[in-house]
Design an enzyme around this catalytic site. Sequence first.
Site, PDB file in Angstrom:
ATOM      1  CD  GLU A 272       0.345 -15.225 -15.660  1.00 16.70           C
ATOM      2  OE1 GLU A 272       0.647 -14.288 -14.897  1.00 16.70           O
ATOM      3  OE2 GLU A 272      -0.822 -15.400 -16.097  1.00 16.70           O
ATOM      4  CD  GLU A 273      -4.041 -15.712 -16.558  1.00 18.63           C
ATOM      5  OE1 GLU A 273      -4.168 -15.438 -15.353  1.00 18.63           O
ATOM      6  OE2 GLU A 273      -3.961 -14.853 -17.438  1.00 18.63           O
TER       7      GLU A 273
ATOM      8  CG  ASP B  75      -1.966 -19.906 -19.105  1.00 16.20           C
ATOM      9  OD1 ASP B  75      -1.046 -19.106 -19.373  1.00 16.20           O
ATOM     10  OD2 ASP B  75      -2.330 -20.132 -17.925  1.00 16.20           O
TER      11      ASP B  75
ATOM     12  CD  GLU C 237       1.314 -10.126 -17.340  1.00 17.55           C
ATOM     13  OE1 GLU C 237       0.195  -9.580 -17.451  1.00 17.55           O
ATOM     14  OE2 GLU C 237       1.462 -11.293 -16.945  1.00 17.55           O
TER      15      GLU C 237
END
Length: 362
Positions: free
Chosen positions: A132-133, A74, A161
């Site tokens: 994740e966001e 995402d 990341e």
Amino acid sequence: MSSDVLDLSASSIELTRVICDIDSVSDNEGPLADLIENTVRALPHLRVDRFGDTIVARTSLGRDQRVVIAGHIDTVPLNKNLPTRFETIDGVDYLWGRGTVDMKAGVAVQLKLAAELTDPVVDITWIWYDHEEVSESKNGLNRLSQTNPELLQGDFAILSEPTRSEIEGGCNGNLRAEIRTRGLRSHSARSWVGDNAIHKAAPILDILAAYTARQVEVDGLVYREGLNAVGISGGIAGNVIPDECMVHINYRFAPSRSGEEAIAHIEELFGEWEVEIVDLAVGARPGLDAPIAQQFVAAVGGVPMPKYGWTDVARFSGLGIPAVNYGPGDPLKAHADDERVPLQQITDCERGLRAWLTGATR
């Protein structure tokens, strides 16, 4: 390229462009998750499972060690930064657009290697996860840790990341707290009758302004802490003395400090006021002392650095699995409107992971 699968014979740069052009803002990961699932299910050397919009693909070669490599699919909301485009700035070639840094370049490298590494020196669990966001409760890796924790098990983990394709070990912890002062409302024309809660917040701001954050060495890496006001609220109307004020603070703490110790530090500083802890995520130690981690560093090259922000490596650390951050893109460009990744970093990341996972010399 078929409309329902990715062409994994394409370069990792081209794969990055393709998957970035698929809008997958949090809550809209489904189409990209479908595409990833369809693509990796066609690879006979992988066992594939899907949990919501999280895809897990595993080798089962009977190797002595297993590595987990994860990346989220995402992004934060768009702001006129799709479709992607190639551009050159000061002689550096970039792919520009939402998701190129955080973190679809890393996801593309994962997909490329998942297809091509049929005989790695370790067993590999590839994970592409959703949400994740946004909030912790939606995070696909968090859900997986609660419902199928065995799928996260391994001897070492890598989170894709953005790190400029350099190794960043562990991560800082993250705490948010609301500090409140109380007063008494009155008409502002007769302020002496009341007690101004905003004025009473001045000592809190004085503590924050005078605070000297620590630099803490943990397993050979130096983590910078931070304690800052990130918001303040109070006031009822333009002619009313406020009876409440809240200072919202954010504390980033070294991974050598537990969650309980971080809370105790905040209470030590602000204990004379009302303190409410509204978010707490412990950090992760670097884990670079593990032999498998040292092999990874030797294969990839460079000097490991600390990760100052919190990342999902902490989920692996909490399971006793050493974990690092490693992926293309400058984290300073994550979420930026001019988000862009140097093409060379995508290539470097793929080369480094391939060298380690195949036992080759970089």
